[in-house]
Design a protein around this motif. Structure first.
Motif, PDB file in Angstrom:
ATOM      1  N   ILE A   1       1.182  -1.226   0.275  1.00 33.99           N
ATOM      2  CA  ILE A   1       0.132  -0.389  -0.030  1.00 33.99           C
ATOM      3  C   ILE A   1       1.128   1.688   0.129  1.00 33.99           C
ATOM      4  N   LYS A   2       0.475   2.085  -0.813  1.00 34.91           N
ATOM      5  CA  LYS A   2       1.504   3.141  -1.432  1.00 34.91           C
ATOM      6  C   LYS A   2       0.586   4.832  -1.228  1.00 34.91           C
ATOM      7  N   THR A   3       1.682   5.758  -0.966  1.00 37.56           N
ATOM      8  CA  THR A   3       0.965   6.889  -1.053  1.00 37.56           C
ATOM      9  C   THR A   3       1.365   7.603  -1.870  1.00 37.56           C
ATOM     10  N   TYR A   4       0.238   8.145  -3.004  1.00 34.85           N
ATOM     11  CA  TYR A   4       0.188   8.981  -4.323  1.00 34.85           C
ATOM     12  C   TYR A   4      -0.147  10.222  -4.143  1.00 34.85           C
ATOM     13  N   ALA A   5       0.491  11.126  -4.313  1.00 33.50           N
ATOM     14  CA  ALA A   5      -0.225  12.939  -4.226  1.00 33.50           C
ATOM     15  C   ALA A   5      -0.697  13.363  -6.050  1.00 33.50           C
ATOM     16  N   LEU A   6      -1.812  13.700  -5.873  1.00 31.75           N
ATOM     17  CA  LEU A   6      -2.079  13.648  -7.607  1.00 31.75           C
ATOM     18  C   LEU A   6      -1.192  14.554  -7.879  1.00 31.75           C
ATOM     19  N   ASP A   7      -0.852  16.016  -7.374  1.00 34.16           N
ATOM     20  CA  ASP A   7      -0.191  17.072  -8.068  1.00 34.16           C
ATOM     21  C   ASP A   7       1.299  16.451  -8.313  1.00 34.16           C
ATOM     22  N   ARG A   8       1.530  15.130  -8.639  1.00 33.53           N
ATOM     23  CA  ARG A   8       2.249  14.235  -9.073  1.00 33.53           C
ATOM     24  C   ARG A   8       2.344  13.432  -9.969  1.00 33.53           C
ATOM     25  N   VAL A   9       0.965  12.982 -10.375  1.00 34.00           N
ATOM     26  CA  VAL A   9       0.347  12.339 -11.497  1.00 34.00           C
ATOM     27  C   VAL A   9       0.750  12.603 -12.438  1.00 34.00           C
ATOM     28  N   ALA A  10       1.391  12.303 -13.562  1.00 38.16           N
ATOM     29  CA  ALA A  10       1.807  12.854 -14.915  1.00 38.16           C
ATOM     30  C   ALA A  10       0.347  12.069 -15.931  1.00 38.16           C
ATOM     31  N   SER A  11      -0.392  10.807 -15.722  1.00 41.01           N
ATOM     32  CA  SER A  11      -1.515  10.962 -16.317  1.00 41.01           C
ATOM     33  C   SER A  11      -1.939   8.714 -15.287  1.00 41.01           C
ATOM     34  N   LEU A  12      -3.393   8.880 -15.780  1.00 41.68           N
ATOM     35  CA  LEU A  12      -4.358   8.903 -14.633  1.00 41.68           C
ATOM     36  C   LEU A  12      -5.547   8.255 -15.867  1.00 41.68           C
ATOM     37  N   GLU A  13      -5.855   6.803 -15.262  1.00 38.43           N
ATOM     38  CA  GLU A  13      -6.866   6.274 -16.406  1.00 38.43           C
ATOM     39  C   GLU A  13      -7.125   4.567 -15.940  1.00 38.43           C
ATOM     40  N   LEU A  14      -8.362   4.851 -15.817  1.00 34.98           N
ATOM     41  CA  LEU A  14      -9.542   3.335 -15.258  1.00 34.98           C
ATOM     42  C   LEU A  14      -9.450   2.221 -16.441  1.00 34.98           C
ATOM     43  N   SER A  15      -8.463   1.479 -15.810  1.00 37.78           N
ATOM     44  CA  SER A  15      -8.632   0.061 -16.986  1.00 37.78           C
ATOM     45  C   SER A  15      -9.215  -0.581 -16.525  1.00 37.78           C
ATOM     46  N   SER A  16      -9.379  -1.682 -17.021  1.00 37.64           N
ATOM     47  CA  SER A  16     -11.299  -2.662 -17.200  1.00 37.64           C
ATOM     48  C   SER A  16     -10.626  -4.006 -16.487  1.00 37.64           C
ATOM     49  N   ARG A  17      -9.882  -3.824 -15.335  1.00 35.51           N
ATOM     50  CA  ARG A  17      -9.389  -4.956 -14.305  1.00 35.51           C
ATOM     51  C   ARG A  17      -9.759  -4.296 -12.764  1.00 35.51           C
ATOM     52  N   THR A  18     -10.833  -5.341 -12.449  1.00 37.06           N
ATOM     53  CA  THR A  18     -11.551  -5.025 -11.119  1.00 37.06           C
ATOM     54  C   THR A  18     -10.359  -5.537  -9.991  1.00 37.06           C
ATOM     55  N   PHE A  19     -10.544  -5.133  -8.473  1.00 33.71           N
ATOM     56  CA  PHE A  19     -10.792  -5.743  -7.260  1.00 33.71           C
ATOM     57  C   PHE A  19     -10.549  -5.604  -5.693  1.00 33.71           C
ATOM     58  N   VAL A  20     -10.802  -6.477  -5.253  1.00 36.62           N
ATOM     59  CA  VAL A  20     -12.038  -6.715  -4.091  1.00 36.62           C
ATOM     60  C   VAL A  20     -11.325  -5.420  -2.368  1.00 36.62           C
ATOM     61  N   TYR A  21     -11.943  -4.921  -2.425  1.00 35.33           N
ATOM     62  CA  TYR A  21     -11.207  -3.857  -1.187  1.00 35.33           C
ATOM     63  C   TYR A  21     -11.827  -4.848  -0.174  1.00 35.33           C
ATOM     64  N   PRO A  22     -11.032  -4.830   0.531  1.00 31.71           N
ATOM     65  CA  PRO A  22     -10.839  -5.633   1.890  1.00 31.71           C
ATOM     66  C   PRO A  22     -12.141  -5.183   2.975  1.00 31.71           C
ATOM     67  N   ASP A  23     -13.410  -6.089   3.540  1.00 28.88           N
ATOM     68  CA  ASP A  23     -13.687  -5.341   4.347  1.00 28.88           C
ATOM     69  C   ASP A  23     -13.123  -4.891   5.118  1.00 28.88           C
ATOM     70  N   SER A  24     -11.690  -5.565   5.856  1.00 31.00           N
ATOM     71  CA  SER A  24     -11.134  -5.141   6.883  1.00 31.00           C
ATOM     72  C   SER A  24     -10.533  -4.284   7.144  1.00 31.00           C
ATOM     73  N   PHE A  25     -10.220  -3.765   6.462  1.00 28.13           N
ATOM     74  CA  PHE A  25      -9.705  -2.820   6.451  1.00 28.13           C
ATOM     75  C   PHE A  25     -10.023  -0.992   6.852  1.00 28.13           C
ATOM     76  N   SER A  26      -9.727  -0.393   7.470  1.00 28.93           N
ATOM     77  CA  SER A  26      -9.645   0.958   7.819  1.00 28.93           C
ATOM     78  C   SER A  26      -9.167   2.348   7.431  1.00 28.93           C
ATOM     79  N   PRO A  27      -9.467   3.186   6.139  1.00 26.60           N
ATOM     80  CA  PRO A  27      -8.669   4.067   6.386  1.00 26.60           C
ATOM     81  C   PRO A  27      -8.270   4.795   7.421  1.00 26.60           C
ATOM     82  N   ILE A  28      -8.964   4.870   8.445  1.00 25.36           N
ATOM     83  CA  ILE A  28      -8.753   5.945   9.834  1.00 25.36           C
ATOM     84  C   ILE A  28      -7.527   4.734  10.443  1.00 25.36           C
ATOM     85  N   ASP A  29      -7.980   3.708  11.196  1.00 26.11           N
ATOM     86  CA  ASP A  29      -7.141   2.528  11.102  1.00 26.11           C
ATOM     87  C   ASP A  29      -5.201   2.897  10.825  1.00 26.11           C
TER      88      ASP A  29
END
Length: 310
Positions: free
Chosen positions: A174-202
């Protein structure tokens, strides 16, 4: 019409936040002075509809005290803190105030957030659909951009910059990316499973700023002059901040957090105000050494720190 209704809901929430408790007559008086009323009173049925919509949309309950006939927000503490709902409501409330004060627009100075706003919508869409992002990113530490696939877990705003915290598919970290340093960004057709146990606050619990670390939290004690203590009381460095003692000369504050580079930088900056690290000793030594190196930059006339380091 939907946008105008939304703004009216925010106006009612903000009004009750500011005044605490108001009768229908008092609310109506303030309403008629707002830009939304056209000088007309708010019908009782309209008011009741707004209450219900606010409860359903924002999970904010407006109660009535039967003994005084005053309306109030049932749980005002729920509208404090740094959650997305609170941030959105505060932002909309400020926007409403600016709209009501067009004649003052040349006397209101706001800060810009130069953080790649154009990418936020793509990130939100990716999070909503659990889509993997194709990311081209250029760190301040790199000359060239890196390319990766990343699963966006959440976003965070810190110091006028938007960040997306995502799982890199290359090393599975898991990494942190600053959006002002993103050169390009696009959606892929690939999906992922967001883990139920993950908490951004924690994930950022016990952390200062945007740097995450698996190190254990430590007890930190700072001693600051009286003037600076006033700033820390009104804008705490961290949610764990506790004022241990206070006198005419200054205050001692206690924290429990991880000593990350972000926090070290903040403590270093506080050194300008003669803030002193009392513990832990490792942080005290690190800040003292860094302040000593900064002071050395002014010790040799005509030479910069970079030139002396050659």
């Amino acid at each position: 019409m939907a946008k105008e209704l939304f703004n009216r809901y925010v106006w009612l929430i903000d009004t009750l936040q500011r005044y605490g408790r108001l009768t229908r007559r008092e609310i109506d008086g303030l309403w008629q002075r707002s830009e939304y009323s056209d000088g007309k009173p708010m019908a009782r049925r309209t008011f009741m509809n707004y209450r219900q919509a606010i409860q359903e949309m924002f999970d904010v309950n407006i109660e009535c005290d039967a003994s005084t006939y005053e309306y109030y927000i049932e749980d005002p503490d729920a509208l404090q803190g740094n959650g997305a709902r609170v941030w959105a409501l505060n932002t909309l409330a400020v926007s409403n105030m600016l709209n009501e004060s067009q004649e003052l627009r040349n006397r209101i100075v706001l800060e810009n957030i130069p953080s790649g706003q154009k990418f936020l919508r793509i990130v939100f869409e990716a999070m909503k659909e659990n889509r993997v992002l194709i990311l081209s990113y250029r760190s301040f530490r790199r000359v060239t951009s890196s390319h990766t696939l990343a699963a966006p877990y959440f976003v965070k705003l810190f110091r006028q910059r938007w960040y997306v915290i995502a799982k890199d598919f290359t090393d599975r970290k898991i990494k942190t990316y600053a959006l002002d340093r993103v050169a390009s960004l696009e959606l892929s057709s690939r999906t992922f499973v967001y883990p139920d146990s993950f908490s951004p606050i924690d994930y950022f619990r016990d952390c200062f700023g945007i740097t995450h670390d698996d190190m254990p939290a430590q007890e930190v004690v700072l001693r600051v002059p009286a003037l600076q203590a006033n700033y820390l009381r009104t804008l705490p460095l961290h949610e764990s901040q506790e004022e241990l003692d206070r006198n005419e000369h200054g205050s001692t504050f206690h924290y429990r957090l991880k000593i990350t580079p972000d926090f070290e930088q903040e403590v270093y900056a506080l050194g300008y105000w003669q803030a002193e690290v009392l513990s832990p000793q490792t942080l005290r030594d690190a800040v003292a050494e860094r302040l000593s190196r900064s002071l050395a930059c002014y010790g040799t006339a005509g030479l910069s720190c970079q030139e002396r380091g050659k």
